[in-house]
Design a protein around this motif. Structure first.
Motif, short mmCIF file in Angstrom:
data_model
loop_
_atom_site.label_atom_id
_atom_site.label_comp_id
_atom_site.label_asym_id
_atom_site.label_seq_id
_atom_site.Cartn_x
_atom_site.Cartn_y
_atom_site.Cartn_z
N SER A 157 89.79 57.13 50.98
CA SER A 157 88.83 57.09 50.59
C SER A 157 88.35 56.49 48.66
O SER A 157 88.30 56.20 48.36
N GLU A 158 89.40 56.93 48.53
CA GLU A 158 89.76 56.75 46.61
C GLU A 158 90.55 55.11 46.83
O GLU A 158 89.64 54.98 45.86
N ILE A 159 91.09 55.35 48.01
CA ILE A 159 90.81 53.36 47.71
C ILE A 159 90.19 53.17 47.24
O ILE A 159 89.81 51.42 46.61
N MET A 161 86.73 53.46 47.17
CA MET A 161 86.46 53.24 45.63
C MET A 161 86.90 52.59 45.14
O MET A 161 85.84 51.96 43.96
N TYR A 162 88.83 51.91 44.51
CA TYR A 162 88.64 51.52 43.34
C TYR A 162 88.66 49.81 44.07
O TYR A 162 87.75 49.30 43.04
N VAL A 163 88.03 49.46 45.07
CA VAL A 163 88.34 48.54 45.59
C VAL A 163 86.09 48.18 45.15
O VAL A 163 85.96 46.78 45.37
N ILE A 165 84.77 49.36 43.20
CA ILE A 165 84.80 49.43 41.74
C ILE A 165 85.20 47.95 41.00
O ILE A 165 84.14 47.14 40.65
N VAL A 166 86.29 47.34 41.73
CA VAL A 166 86.44 46.09 41.50
C VAL A 166 85.82 45.10 42.00
O VAL A 166 85.70 43.79 41.40
N GLN A 169 83.04 44.84 39.79
CA GLN A 169 83.11 44.00 38.18
C GLN A 169 82.80 42.56 38.72
O GLN A 169 82.24 42.29 37.46
#
Length: 224
Positions: A157-159, A161-163, A165-166, A169
């Motif tokens: 889930s954290e990975i 989330m970062y994907v 967000i990137v 962006q």
């Protein structure tokens, strides 16, 4: 304040509503210095039959062969037998004689708490003709660690989330570039139209200026 695991909430709900009883396995990893719920649920096969149950907990430390009796619950009395668990075990199970959730909460967990915990239900079914004793045993293999290890789902889930967000962006950067290019192209077209109008006005002024000069020369010739 330590946050109780989901099992605690579920156990309390089960103890309040027998019709929703479901046997859920206990968690098996505790963090040193924190608290841990030793979960144990044994549902009756026939909810309509009244019953009375007692719960015993035994503990076998890692590397040893024998279990030691550490806890007993017979509603409404809870008794801690082993000195290693005095003031550290609390009853978190069903709060009536017909026990179906036999969970206990272990406080101030230490590495010495690593081992096998056995939960034993002794349930007496109060049948109309006779009483029937049913014994159910369950075991929890507890491992004590210095820090909580992240679960796979949490890591994924954290990975993600970062994907996400990137990705957002990058999408915003692409939109900004597109908008800037569009605005710049419109500015260039505006400047080109402005230059063309200025050139046309200049030519018009020259043409008007040349006509006036010819008219003046004609008037001067006629006067002479």
């Amino acid at each position: 304040m330590n946050q109780l695991p989901v099992f605690v909430v579920f156990s309390l709900l089960v103890s309040e509503c027998y019709g929703g009883c479901a046997e859920v396995d206990s968690e098996t990893e505790a963090v040193a210095g924190g608290g841990f719920l030793l979960g144990c649920i044994s549902c009756k096969t026939r909810e309509e039959v009244p019953a009375r149950a007692t719960v015993d907990w035994h503990f076998k430390p890692a590397g040893e062969e024998k279990f030691r009796h550490i806890f007993h619950y017979d509603h409404p009395n809870a008794t801690v037998f082993h000195p290693d668990f005095h003031d550290r075990l609390e009853w978190h199970g069903t709060l009536n004689p017909d026990v179906q959730t036999g969970a206990v909460y272990l406080q101030n967990v230490t590495f010495n708490d690593t081992g096998t915990y056995r939960c034993t239900f002794r349930r007496t079914l109060l049948l109309s003709l006779s009483h029937q004793l049913v014994i159910v045993e369950k075991e929890v293999e507890l491992t004590v660690v210095a820090e909580a290890s992240p679960e796979l789902v949490a890591v994924v889930s954290e990975i993600m989330m970062y994907v996400l967000i990137v990705g957002l962006q990058l999408w915003l950067i692409a939109v900004l570039i597109y908008c800037y290019k569009k605005i710049w192209d419109e500015h260039e077209r505006h400047e080109a139209r402005k230059a063309l109008r200025a050139q046309a006005e200049l030519l018009q002024e020259k043409e008007n200026g040349g006509g006036d000069q010819t008219e003046k020369l004609d008037r001067k010739a006629s006067l002479e």
